[in-house]
Design an enzyme around this catalytic site. Structure first.
Site, PDB file in Angstrom:
ATOM      1  N   CYS A  92      36.871  39.863  42.861  1.00 41.00           N
ATOM      2  CA  CYS A  92      37.688  38.839  43.496  1.00 41.00           C
ATOM      3  C   CYS A  92      37.332  37.463  42.962  1.00 41.00           C
ATOM      4  O   CYS A  92      36.177  37.180  42.651  1.00 41.00           O
ATOM      5  CB  CYS A  92      37.483  38.889  45.005  1.00 41.00           C
ATOM      6  SG  CYS A  92      38.391  37.623  45.892  1.00 41.00           S
ATOM      7  N   HIS A 170      55.623  36.717  42.152  1.00 42.65           N
ATOM      8  CA  HIS A 170      56.363  37.038  43.374  1.00 42.65           C
ATOM      9  C   HIS A 170      56.461  35.853  44.330  1.00 42.65           C
ATOM     10  O   HIS A 170      56.624  36.025  45.538  1.00 42.65           O
ATOM     11  CB  HIS A 170      55.731  38.244  44.082  1.00 42.65           C
ATOM     12  CG  HIS A 170      54.263  38.092  44.351  1.00 42.65           C
ATOM     13  ND1 HIS A 170      53.313  38.267  43.374  1.00 42.65           N
ATOM     14  CD2 HIS A 170      53.602  37.784  45.482  1.00 42.65           C
ATOM     15  CE1 HIS A 170      52.111  38.077  43.896  1.00 42.65           C
ATOM     16  NE2 HIS A 170      52.259  37.774  45.167  1.00 42.65           N
ATOM     17  N   ASP A 172      54.321  33.075  45.016  1.00 36.80           N
ATOM     18  CA  ASP A 172      53.243  32.346  45.687  1.00 36.80           C
ATOM     19  C   ASP A 172      52.243  31.735  44.702  1.00 36.80           C
ATOM     20  O   ASP A 172      51.120  31.417  45.061  1.00 36.80           O
ATOM     21  CB  ASP A 172      52.510  33.238  46.693  1.00 36.80           C
ATOM     22  CG  ASP A 172      51.885  34.464  46.051  1.00 36.80           C
ATOM     23  OD1 ASP A 172      51.836  34.535  44.807  1.00 36.80           O
ATOM     24  OD2 ASP A 172      51.421  35.353  46.801  1.00 36.80           O
ATOM     25  N   HIS A 185      46.323  40.362  47.643  1.00 37.61           N
ATOM     26  CA  HIS A 185      45.755  39.119  48.165  1.00 37.61           C
ATOM     27  C   HIS A 185      46.339  38.831  49.535  1.00 37.61           C
ATOM     28  O   HIS A 185      47.387  39.357  49.912  1.00 37.61           O
ATOM     29  CB  HIS A 185      45.950  37.937  47.199  1.00 37.61           C
ATOM     30  CG  HIS A 185      47.357  37.707  46.759  1.00 37.61           C
ATOM     31  ND1 HIS A 185      47.704  37.594  45.437  1.00 37.61           N
ATOM     32  CD2 HIS A 185      48.515  37.564  47.445  1.00 37.61           C
ATOM     33  CE1 HIS A 185      49.003  37.365  45.315  1.00 37.61           C
ATOM     34  NE2 HIS A 185      49.515  37.345  46.534  1.00 37.61           N
ATOM     35  N   HIS A 195      49.942  40.582  50.405  1.00 39.17           N
ATOM     36  CA  HIS A 195      50.745  41.072  49.284  1.00 39.17           C
ATOM     37  C   HIS A 195      49.931  42.100  48.505  1.00 39.17           C
ATOM     38  O   HIS A 195      48.773  41.852  48.167  1.00 39.17           O
ATOM     39  CB  HIS A 195      51.138  39.921  48.347  1.00 39.17           C
ATOM     40  CG  HIS A 195      51.877  38.816  49.027  1.00 39.17           C
ATOM     41  ND1 HIS A 195      51.924  37.526  48.531  1.00 39.17           N
ATOM     42  CD2 HIS A 195      52.606  38.804  50.170  1.00 39.17           C
ATOM     43  CE1 HIS A 195      52.654  36.774  49.337  1.00 39.17           C
ATOM     44  NE2 HIS A 195      53.072  37.526  50.352  1.00 39.17           N
ATOM     45  N   HIS A 220      40.621  45.823  54.156  1.00 32.58           N
ATOM     46  CA  HIS A 220      39.964  44.634  53.608  1.00 32.58           C
ATOM     47  C   HIS A 220      40.862  43.406  53.741  1.00 32.58           C
ATOM     48  O   HIS A 220      40.449  42.347  54.238  1.00 32.58           O
ATOM     49  CB  HIS A 220      39.613  44.890  52.145  1.00 32.58           C
ATOM     50  CG  HIS A 220      38.969  43.724  51.447  1.00 32.58           C
ATOM     51  ND1 HIS A 220      37.640  43.696  51.118  1.00 32.58           N
ATOM     52  CD2 HIS A 220      39.483  42.540  51.013  1.00 32.58           C
ATOM     53  CE1 HIS A 220      37.349  42.556  50.516  1.00 32.58           C
ATOM     54  NE2 HIS A 220      38.465  41.846  50.430  1.00 32.58           N
ATOM     55  N   HIS A 224      40.801  39.566  55.935  1.00 29.31           N
ATOM     56  CA  HIS A 224      41.098  38.193  55.523  1.00 29.31           C
ATOM     57  C   HIS A 224      42.185  37.594  56.410  1.00 29.31           C
ATOM     58  O   HIS A 224      42.092  36.434  56.826  1.00 29.31           O
ATOM     59  CB  HIS A 224      41.564  38.170  54.071  1.00 29.31           C
ATOM     60  CG  HIS A 224      40.494  38.446  53.071  1.00 29.31           C
ATOM     61  ND1 HIS A 224      39.213  37.966  53.179  1.00 29.31           N
ATOM     62  CD2 HIS A 224      40.525  39.155  51.902  1.00 29.31           C
ATOM     63  CE1 HIS A 224      38.496  38.351  52.145  1.00 29.31           C
ATOM     64  NE2 HIS A 224      39.261  39.083  51.355  1.00 29.31           N
ATOM     65  N   HIS A 230      34.595  36.868  52.443  1.00 26.87           N
ATOM     66  CA  HIS A 230      33.789  37.960  51.911  1.00 26.87           C
ATOM     67  C   HIS A 230      32.431  38.046  52.569  1.00 26.87           C
ATOM     68  O   HIS A 230      31.761  37.045  52.794  1.00 26.87           O
ATOM     69  CB  HIS A 230      33.626  37.816  50.400  1.00 26.87           C
ATOM     70  CG  HIS A 230      34.851  38.199  49.656  1.00 26.87           C
ATOM     71  ND1 HIS A 230      35.227  37.607  48.476  1.00 26.87           N
ATOM     72  CD2 HIS A 230      35.818  39.118  49.932  1.00 26.87           C
ATOM     73  CE1 HIS A 230      36.360  38.145  48.060  1.00 26.87           C
ATOM     74  NE2 HIS A 230      36.736  39.054  48.926  1.00 26.87           N
TER      75      HIS A 230
END
Length: 494
Positions: A92, A170, A172, A185, A195, A220, A224, A230
């Site tokens: 990441c 897409h 963003d 993300h 997404h 995961h 967020h 993390h």
């Protein structure tokens, strides 16, 4: 990844790798320095250090030790082979260190409510929508099981969390990059949208080496979306690197403490489900009955399953079929467990599971695997010996058990290759089993060697030494409800 460093934008940049197979890649000191800067271990004041100063500099050694500690490595302060191996992994782009304080868990903003809604605006190309719905629900449940958070799926777009499967650019400013590397993300509250890269080979349960487990990544990402950054623990779900799917998955205590610091501990209590509800006693007709890979007697009805023992339903049941067998639909026609594998049949399809994991490549058509076996089966039975019996209407098909075992082994290794058909012809049920009716609902053999055949609200028991209905005891058929499910029927004659 133009916005990957934003504290409000979380990007999961992971390569699906088997960690043990990744070899150490030599990393120059300058590259190690850049890595430590990028992920928050070295401060801006350290950027002017040259290679000699870095090698001996306390700030570089301290940063290296912090990285090793964060990743669960041996803390040496040296740029050793294992440290270089971890630095070589795709990961990441979000900083691991967001400030100078040593945190037990990293948290961001939170939602002002504990009752959240979500909408799946688009789905992956190669998974069924109903299977995706189940996995998304399971991933949200990871967090609702330890807090009072609730997640409700909505059909409208006016929701708290929007979920989309996209490719490339897409909209963003953080485009996906094809299979591997960036998997998904998510935004922190109070945006929370998630997404997923639809170029990935998303799978449910165990998949091939180059696939990505949807449940793991979704759980995961939703962390967020709820405000977790993390984890400092490399092996945790919220660690920066993708972890392979584990059927015995549990939250790390660190991320559990993190989510509870935002939303509090679980305080609501759910009343245990009453196993003997009116519906099952009023209508005990089952979709299928079988013994699981753990030797349990399992009854399927609709989208639920019941575990049965000693003439009653075990407390806490029914449960959703999708909780035990992710990706399996409701209203199953027939089921069979053999050599620890459980095969489910519905319509013209079959599913193969090892434990709770669906084998890669399933579901598949019945005809692709068993050419002479019909679709829309009534029941499947293995009662020892050399044959497995498939029932439909007034007929049965006896399939060699050794061929069936070979099929399981072959299909596990070759999910998409055709298998040479085994020639079999149907027989008539009433000519082979005296007293057994046509159009069965289910059939299985118990641990005592008795075969039980179910039809409607009644069942028949087969003499283990013969092929006819057991006539040594009271007359069959007998009612399913009071004998198997513990139902109370006042007018039942003793």
């Amino acid at each position: 990844m133009s916005n990957c460093q934003s504290s409000e934008f979380i990007v999961v940049c992971i390569l699906f790798v088997i960690l043990a197979a990744v070899q150490a890649v030599p990393i120059p000191l300058s590259q190690a320095k850049s890595y430590l800067e990028q992920y928050g271990y070295l401060t801006a004041s350290s950027k002017s250090l040259d290679d000699t100063s870095m090698r001996d500099g306390s700030s570089f050694v301290r940063a290296l030790r912090e990285f090793q500690e964060f990743m669960g490595l041996e803390v040496t302060g040296d740029l050793d082979a294992e440290t270089m191996r971890f630095m070589s992994m795709s990961r990441c782009g979000v900083r691991d260190r967001l400030d100078t304080d040593r945190l037990k868990f990293n948290v961001g903003p939170k939602w002002p409510t504990k009752n959240l809604t979500y909408h799946i605006a688009s789905y992956p190309k190669f998974l069924r929508r109903e299977d995706v719905d189940v996995e998304i629900e399971r991933a949200f449940a990871v967090w609702s099981e330890v807090t009072d958070l609730t997640f409700t799926k909505k059909s409208s777009k006016k929701v708290d969390i929007e979920i989309r499967f996209e490719v490339g650019d897409h909209g963003d400013d953080d485009s996906f990059d094809g299979r591997g590397k960036i998997l998904a993300h998510a935004f922190l509250p109070t945006d929370g949208d998630v997404h997923f890269d639809d170029a990935e080979l998303w799978t449910i349960g165990i998949g091939p080496k180059n696939s990505t487990n949807l449940f793991v990544v979704a759980a995961h990402e939703f962390g967020h979306s709820l405000g977790l950054r993390h984890s400092n623990y490399y092996t945790a779900l919220m660690g920066p690197l993708y972890r392979e799917y584990d059927s015995n998955f549990k939250l790390h205590e660190d991320e559990k403490a993190g989510i509870q610091s935002l939303y509090g501990s679980k305080t609501t209590t759910t009343q245990p489900k009453v196993p003997l509800d009116d519906s099952i006693c009023t209508n005990p007709k089952m979709d299928t009955v079988f013994q699981s890979d753990q030797g349990e007697t399992i009854f399927f009805k609709g989208d639920k399953f019941y575990k049965v023992t000693d003439g009653s339903v075990v407390r806490g049941y029914p449960k959703l079929i999708s909780e035990r067998w992710p990706g399996l639909p409701s209203n199953i026609d027939a089921a069979l467990t053999l050599n620890k594998f459980t095969i489910f049949f519905k319509g013209n399809l079959l599913w193969c599971y090892l434990g709770r994991e669906m084998l890669f490549g399933f579901p598949q058509s019945i005809s692709f695997n068993f050419y002479f076996i019909p679709d829309h089966l009534d029941a499947v039975l293995y009662k020892g010996g050399n044959e497995i019996f498939f029932f439909k209407g007034s007929q049965f098909w006896a399939y060699p058990v050794n061929h069936f075992s070979e099929w399981i082994t072959f299909r596990n290794k070759n999910p998409n290759q055709p298998l040479a058909p085994t020639m079999i012809s149907p027989g008539m049920i009433n000519q082979h089993w005296k007293g057994v009716p046509d159009n069965l609902d289910a059939a299985f053999m118990d641990s005592y060697g008795y075969t039980h055949l179910f039809k409607g609200d009644e069942y028949y028991r087969i003499d283990p030494m013969k092929f006819n209905v057991d006539l040594d005891q009271d007359a069959y058929p007998k009612p399913i409800g009071p004998i198997w499910l513990g139902c109370k029927i006042p007018f039942l004659m003793e």
